[in-house]
Every structure is written in C-alpha cells, then in structure tokens.
Write a protein that holds these residues in place. Structure first.
Motif, PDB file in Angstrom:
ATOM      1  N   SER A 186      -3.599  -7.307   0.899  1.00  0.00           N
ATOM      2  CA  SER A 186      -2.538  -8.011   2.199  1.00  0.00           C
ATOM      3  C   SER A 186      -2.864  -9.398   1.892  1.00  0.00           C
ATOM      4  O   SER A 186      -4.077 -10.498   1.890  1.00  0.00           O
ATOM      5  N   GLU A 219     -11.512   0.615  -0.233  1.00  0.00           N
ATOM      6  CA  GLU A 219     -11.881  -0.676   0.433  1.00  0.00           C
ATOM      7  C   GLU A 219     -13.020  -1.198  -0.168  1.00  0.00           C
ATOM      8  O   GLU A 219     -13.915  -0.878   1.409  1.00  0.00           O
ATOM      9  N   ILE A 264       0.788  -1.134  -0.102  1.00  0.00           N
ATOM     10  CA  ILE A 264      -0.193  -0.082  -0.028  1.00  0.00           C
ATOM     11  C   ILE A 264       1.112   1.029  -0.094  1.00  0.00           C
ATOM     12  O   ILE A 264       1.159   2.522  -0.966  1.00  0.00           O
ATOM     13  N   ASP A 279      -7.933  -1.777  -2.745  1.00  0.00           N
ATOM     14  CA  ASP A 279      -7.567  -2.396  -1.617  1.00  0.00           C
ATOM     15  C   ASP A 279      -8.705  -4.148  -1.330  1.00  0.00           C
ATOM     16  O   ASP A 279      -9.676  -4.086  -0.897  1.00  0.00           O
ATOM     17  N   THR A 300      -8.353  -7.434  -0.711  1.00  0.00           N
ATOM     18  CA  THR A 300      -7.291  -7.823   0.685  1.00  0.00           C
ATOM     19  C   THR A 300      -8.414  -8.911   1.157  1.00  0.00           C
ATOM     20  O   THR A 300      -8.578 -10.017   0.812  1.00  0.00           O
ATOM     21  N   ASN A 353     -12.419  -3.110   5.563  1.00  0.00           N
ATOM     22  CA  ASN A 353     -12.413  -3.614   6.601  1.00  0.00           C
ATOM     23  C   ASN A 353     -11.949  -2.180   8.433  1.00  0.00           C
ATOM     24  O   ASN A 353     -11.492  -1.714   8.005  1.00  0.00           O
ATOM     25  N   LYS A 370      -3.985 -12.415   4.858  1.00  0.00           N
ATOM     26  CA  LYS A 370      -5.267 -12.513   5.383  1.00  0.00           C
ATOM     27  C   LYS A 370      -5.383 -13.497   4.517  1.00  0.00           C
ATOM     28  O   LYS A 370      -4.632 -14.919   4.660  1.00  0.00           O
TER      29      LYS A 370
HETATM   30  C1  PLP Z   1      -4.386  -6.775   7.286  1.00  0.00           C
HETATM   31  C2  PLP Z   1      -4.674  -5.453   6.409  1.00  0.00           C
HETATM   32  C3  PLP Z   1      -3.588  -4.966   6.077  1.00  0.00           C
HETATM   33  C4  PLP Z   1      -2.354  -4.710   6.074  1.00  0.00           C
HETATM   34  O1  PLP Z   1      -1.490  -5.620   6.156  1.00  0.00           O
HETATM   35  P1  PLP Z   1      -0.577  -6.137   5.928  1.00  0.00           P
HETATM   36  O2  PLP Z   1       0.144  -7.160   5.814  1.00  0.00           O
HETATM   37  O3  PLP Z   1      -0.607  -6.697   7.932  1.00  0.00           O
HETATM   38  O4  PLP Z   1       0.913  -4.866   6.277  1.00  0.00           O
HETATM   39  C5  PLP Z   1      -4.201  -3.918   5.152  1.00  0.00           C
HETATM   40  N1  PLP Z   1      -5.341  -3.481   4.298  1.00  0.00           N
HETATM   41  C6  PLP Z   1      -6.321  -4.791   4.728  1.00  0.00           C
HETATM   42  C7  PLP Z   1      -8.548  -4.815   4.156  1.00  0.00           C
HETATM   43  C8  PLP Z   1      -5.615  -4.742   5.653  1.00  0.00           C
HETATM   44  O5  PLP Z   1      -7.196  -6.155   5.807  1.00  0.00           O
END
Ligand code: PLP
Length: 380
Positions: A201, A150, A82, A179, A181, A154, A204
């Motif tokens: 990320s 995002e 990021i 994002d 993730t 989250n 996760k």
């Molecule tokens: C955990 C997370 C991040 C950061 O990721 P890391 O691997 O912990 O640095 C970024 N965006 C979201 C939505 C996350 O859940």
C-alpha cells in the motif's frame, strides 16, 4: 550504486532537458491520439497506461530493485494491488498460504478467493508457522501457488525470514509475495531477498502525507507482471494521474521521512519500555525485541510503527485522549504521528488495550515528552 537518498530524488524522472520541468506534470487523458497500429503505441487508452503512472512505476521498480531490472504496476489502493496479485496468479484448485497476522481485510479477501475455488491456509506469522503449513499442503499433494508474507506484520510487528522462506518455497515451485507496506522499499527490499513479488500500500509511508490512496506490485519476473497488468486492464482498477503524480512528487523526501520516523519510533519505544503498565511492546529496531536479530539482517531501516498494550480499554482510551501531538487516527506512515486502539475495529486478534502507534517526522524530544505526559495522565 548510489545511496537511497540520491536514488529517491531522481527515481523515475526524465533526464534534464532545457526548459522542461524537473518533475513532469500529471497527464490527464482518457485517450491519446492514436494513428495506425495500436500494438506499437506506448499510449492509446487511459485504462491501459498513462505516462504519469509509468514514471511512478519506474521509480518504484528502481527503489524496490536498484541492482537488477524489475517492473512495477501501480493500483488505486493497496487492496487493489493485493487482490489483483492473488486473483490473477492463483487459479481454482490451487492453494495459497496466508499469514494469521496480516492486514485486517485479508479474511474478507480470503472468502472471495475461496468462493472462486482457491484453497486458502492461514498460519501464524513469524517463526515456523507458515513454513509448517506450506510443507503440510505440499505433503497433501496440493499445488501451492503462492506463499504470502507480511513482514513486519501489521499490527503485531512479527518478522518473517524472507530469504529462508523463499528458498524453501522455490524448491517446490511456490511463489513468494511480501507485503512491504510497513518497511517501504527503503526499509526492506524483498526482491533482493528472493521474493518473487513485493506488494504494498503506497497509502502509508511511501506517500506519507496522508492525502493519497495508492498501491503497487513490483517483480523481476516479466511473466508475472504481464499477468497482473492484464488483470488490471480487465478489472479497470487503475489509479488517477493526480494521485500517481502526488506520490511520485513525495518520493523525493522518502529517505528523510523514513529515517526520521525510524529514529522517532525507537525513541518512543525506549520511553514506553520504562513504564510498568506497558506490556507486549514491539518494535523491530529495539535491541530487546524478539525479532531484532532477524530484522537487523534483512531490514535496512525498522519502520515507523510501535505496538504495545495498556492494561485495559479505558486506560488506552485515556492515553490516546491525553496525547497532544499525536492524532487518534487509523493508517500509519504519515508525516504526522497517529495512534489508535486497534481493538476498536474488531478485525485483529489483539487485546482491548492494544495500541498501534505510528511515528511521524516531528522532533523526537517533543514526541517522547508528549508520550511520557500522556502515560502519566492515563495512569491517573
Ligand atoms: C493499509 C494496508 C493495506 C491496504 O492498503 P490500502 O491502500 O488501504 O488499500 C495492505 N497491507 C498493509 C500492511 C496495510 O497496512
């Protein structure tokens, strides 16, 4: 085009070759033998590239953009990906529009960006909030470089309309980063929906085993990728080969994990919906969720997270302590279910009784029974 499960087991792996392993082992090398002209060498020095990352990058690009050529870059964490994206693509004097419900480190990154002369606007996630902020910045004559989404967010689980926002943003030359993730590339493909960058990320659900930190950026625009690649080389935030290899190995089961987690999330959300002490229940897969119609249009699977609020902090703490199959831990997307009272971090604007629940791959009936029993115990 093949299905997600078929793609996930082969993504980024070399074609079968006699007496070679199906998954190439990790390559541990600080430098490579390098005769002659380094500019034509695929590998020279380990901060620039490594065959184990390259395989994972190809896999991620294939999953994020199966229909069209894309490139991915891997990073040692989601925050590394990021930060590299934001700070390499946006220059002093340019603007960005950020989501108010975003990953909890965003306010700290925002401060660093502002110290470097980047103008940051934070606007409500979901609905028209970010679009209104984007238009207002344009009207003030700002050069808005990047709209950061995002979705689902989250921990609030708001959903943004990626396609509509990308269309608007592109009219005035603003790039869109999503994002990804929570959804993973199997749950949502932002590049197909018009985003310029999908950033995530891998710590996760992508890796999913709770044993690796990793991040990535994927894009179909080679110039954006090159800019971020150079930034990675200069800052030196590179992943270890072992982490990259573990994540790649785990991709083979991504489709199974994502599907079971989504099934479990919906089952637990339905059980929570029956209880009077539960308020603010969110899960994009729930038909009664306010963002369900939009989520159903742009997501392929609804993810592993359910969020809800119990009457107060003590009630939430009793509930978490009473769960037997669910660990009280942060992070999400792992094979083992976890839940936490999000307010304990102080970084999110959530009520004291707010619980973020991440569903693993256990049997749905066991999880539902555990949640029902813990709710009953917590209610006293
Ligand atoms: C955990 C997370 C991040 C950061 O990721 P890391 O691997 O912990 O640095 C970024 N965006 C979201 C939505 C996350 O859940």
């Amino acid at each position: 085009m093949t299905g997600d499960g078929t793609r996930a087991v082969r993504a980024g792996l070399p074609a079968a070759e006699a007496y070679q392993p199906p998954v190439p082992p990790p390559v541990f090398a600080a430098h490579f033998h390098l005769p002659g002209d380094p500019s034509v060498a695929p590998y020279g020095y380990g901060r620039e590239s490594n065959p184990t990352w390259v395989a994972l990058q190809e896999a991620v690009a294939e999953l994020e953009s199966p229909g069209e050529r894309a490139e991915a870059l891997v990073f040692p964490s989601g925050m590394a990906a990021i930060s590299a994206t934001l700070l390499s693509l946006v220059k002093a004097g340019e603007s960005v529009v950020l989501p108010s419900d975003g990953y909890q480190i965003w306010p700290k990154l925002r401060r660093r960006a502002e110290e470097r002369g980047i103008v940051c606007h934070t606007a409500p996630t979901g609905g028209d909030g970010q679009l209104t902020a984007l238009r207002a910045a344009w009207d003030r004559g700002e050069r808005v470089r990047l709209l950061w989404l995002e979705t689902p967010s989250n921990p609030g689980l708001d959903v943004c309309d990626i396609a509509a926002l990308a269309r608007e943003a592109h009219e005035r030359g603003t790039w869109v980063a999503v994002d990804n993730t929570l959804a993973t590339p199997l749950g949502q493909r932002p590049l197909e929906l018009g985003a310029d960058l999908s950033v995530a990320s891998g710590t996760k659900a992508l890796n999913g085993h709770g044993d690796v930190l990793l991040g990535y950026v994927a894009s179909r625009d080679p110039e954006l990728v090159e800019e971020i690649r150079q930034w990675r080389t200069v800052l030196g935030a590179i992943p270890g080969p072992m982490e990259a290899w573990l994540a790649h190995r785990g991709l083979a089961t991504l489709q199974l994990r994502v599907a079971r987690q989504a099934e479990n999330a919906l089952a637990v959300a339905r059980a929570l919906a029956e209880r009077p002490e539960v308020s603010g229940l969110r899960h994009p897969g729930l038909p009664e969720d306010r963002d369900h119609a939009l989520a159903a249009r742009q997501m392929r699977s609804f993810g592993c997270v359910v969020s809800f609020t119990l009457p107060d902090r003590a009630h939430a703490e009793r509930f978490l302590a009473a769960l037997r199959l669910v660990d009280d831990a942060t992070s999400f997307g792992g094979v083992r279910s976890t839940a936490e009272r999000r307010g304990r971090w102080g970084g999110d604007a959530v009520p004291e009784g707010f619980v973020r629940f991440s569903l693993g791959i256990e049997d749905p009936e066991d999880l539902v029974a555990d949640v029902r029993r813990a709710l009953a115990d917590a209610a006293g």
